[in-house]
Design a protein around this motif. Structure first.
Motif, PDB file in Angstrom:
ATOM      1  N   LEU A  98       1.402  -1.231  -0.111  1.00 30.13           N
ATOM      2  CA  LEU A  98      -0.133   0.009  -0.022  1.00 30.13           C
ATOM      3  C   LEU A  98       0.762   1.333   0.095  1.00 30.13           C
ATOM      4  O   LEU A  98       1.841   0.973   0.756  1.00 30.13           O
ATOM      5  CB  LEU A  98      -0.813  -0.383   1.005  1.00 30.13           C
ATOM      6  N   SER A  99      -0.143   2.410  -0.584  1.00 28.97           N
ATOM      7  CA  SER A  99       0.846   3.954  -0.485  1.00 28.97           C
ATOM      8  C   SER A  99       0.025   4.673   1.066  1.00 28.97           C
ATOM      9  O   SER A  99      -0.303   5.743   0.015  1.00 28.97           O
ATOM     10  CB  SER A  99       1.402   4.352  -1.659  1.00 28.97           C
ATOM     11  N   PRO A 100       0.663   4.377   1.944  1.00 31.97           N
ATOM     12  CA  PRO A 100      -0.549   5.677   2.422  1.00 31.97           C
ATOM     13  C   PRO A 100       0.627   6.369   2.331  1.00 31.97           C
ATOM     14  O   PRO A 100       1.667   7.130   2.668  1.00 31.97           O
ATOM     15  CB  PRO A 100      -0.459   4.688   3.859  1.00 31.97           C
ATOM     16  N   SER A 101      -0.035   7.741   4.180  1.00 31.28           N
ATOM     17  CA  SER A 101       0.773   8.539   4.398  1.00 31.28           C
ATOM     18  C   SER A 101       1.500   8.199   5.683  1.00 31.28           C
ATOM     19  O   SER A 101       0.475   7.303   6.430  1.00 31.28           O
ATOM     20  CB  SER A 101      -0.075   9.704   4.355  1.00 31.28           C
ATOM     21  N   VAL A 102       2.343   8.417   6.791  1.00 26.31           N
ATOM     22  CA  VAL A 102       3.612   8.445   7.346  1.00 26.31           C
ATOM     23  C   VAL A 102       3.418   9.345   8.144  1.00 26.31           C
ATOM     24  O   VAL A 102       3.994  10.414   7.500  1.00 26.31           O
ATOM     25  CB  VAL A 102       4.135   7.748   7.470  1.00 26.31           C
ATOM     26  N   THR A 103       2.866   9.712   9.731  1.00 26.93           N
ATOM     27  CA  THR A 103       4.306  10.407  10.379  1.00 26.93           C
ATOM     28  C   THR A 103       4.402  10.557  11.230  1.00 26.93           C
ATOM     29  O   THR A 103       4.765   9.107  12.098  1.00 26.93           O
ATOM     30  CB  THR A 103       2.808  11.271  10.988  1.00 26.93           C
ATOM     31  N   ILE A 104       6.024  10.566  11.766  1.00 21.99           N
ATOM     32  CA  ILE A 104       6.865  10.196  12.350  1.00 21.99           C
ATOM     33  C   ILE A 104       6.978  11.698  13.165  1.00 21.99           C
ATOM     34  O   ILE A 104       7.258  12.748  12.833  1.00 21.99           O
ATOM     35  CB  ILE A 104       8.381  10.266  11.839  1.00 21.99           C
ATOM     36  N   ASN A 105       6.602  11.460  14.678  1.00 22.06           N
ATOM     37  CA  ASN A 105       6.565  12.582  15.106  1.00 22.06           C
ATOM     38  C   ASN A 105       5.551  14.373  14.682  1.00 22.06           C
ATOM     39  O   ASN A 105       6.536  15.414  14.607  1.00 22.06           O
ATOM     40  CB  ASN A 105       8.131  13.377  16.046  1.00 22.06           C
ATOM     41  N   SER A 106       4.394  13.828  14.040  1.00 21.17           N
ATOM     42  CA  SER A 106       4.178  14.753  13.947  1.00 21.17           C
ATOM     43  C   SER A 106       4.942  15.556  12.573  1.00 21.17           C
ATOM     44  O   SER A 106       4.206  16.528  11.442  1.00 21.17           O
ATOM     45  CB  SER A 106       3.493  15.402  14.996  1.00 21.17           C
ATOM     46  N   ASP A 113       6.341   8.465  17.728  1.00 20.82           N
ATOM     47  CA  ASP A 113       5.412   8.032  17.585  1.00 20.82           C
ATOM     48  C   ASP A 113       5.245   8.255  16.026  1.00 20.82           C
ATOM     49  O   ASP A 113       5.444   8.838  15.648  1.00 20.82           O
ATOM     50  CB  ASP A 113       4.441   9.381  18.269  1.00 20.82           C
ATOM     51  N   VAL A 114       5.118   6.964  15.665  1.00 17.61           N
ATOM     52  CA  VAL A 114       4.757   6.422  14.124  1.00 17.61           C
ATOM     53  C   VAL A 114       3.338   6.485  14.133  1.00 17.61           C
ATOM     54  O   VAL A 114       2.111   5.961  14.616  1.00 17.61           O
ATOM     55  CB  VAL A 114       5.665   5.464  13.400  1.00 17.61           C
TER      56      VAL A 114
END
Length: 141
Positions: free
Chosen positions: A70-78, A103-104
């Motif tokens: 899948l090609s999702p979006s990711v946040t690492i520490n916002s 935090d991911v």
């Protein structure tokens, strides 16, 4: 007059019942504070030692049921990142500062969000997160 005297003892019972019902409603409403679009424990978390000495977080996402990429979006520490499947590299790889807490979140439209909360990275650690996103059948408004 006798009717009023018979009705008087019932008032404290009504008040007691209302207090109990109010308390129970409060307890039930407090337990439903978790976001319904977040599903925990749908990921693997692996820690490796990097030969280069750099610290990094690597995220790859799959369909929960069929294990397709899948090609999702990711946040690492916002901080927001995208995983683009058009490229040869289908993994998000981000260099990070060591000795910090991270935090991911991995999310995609019509999928439940996967959260990996509060993990620490030491110098030379390479973290690999494989997120398995479950389908979310709730309607999108």
């Amino acid at each position: 007059m006798k009717d009023m005297q018979k009705a008087m003892p019932k008032a404290p019972n009504v008040i007691k019942t209302l207090l109990i019902v109010t308390f129970l409603m409060f307890m039930v409403s407090c337990k439903v504070t978790k976001r319904p679009d977040v599903v925990d424990d749908t990921y693997t978390f692996e820690k490796y030692t990097s030969k280069s000495g750099f610290s990094s977080i690597n995220v790859k996402a799959y369909d929960y049921e069929y294990k397709n990429d899948l090609s999702p979006s990711v946040t690492i520490n916002s901080i927001y990142y995208d995983i683009n499947l058009d490229k040869k590299k289908k993994t998000l790889s981000v260099r990070v500062s060591p000795n910090n807490k991270f935090d991911v979140e991995v999310f995609l439209l019509s999928r439940h969000t996967v959260k990996v909360k509060e993990f620490y990275i030491k110098r030379g650690d390479s973290i690999v997160i494989n997120a398995y996103l479950k389908e979310d059948n709730r309607p999108v408004y």
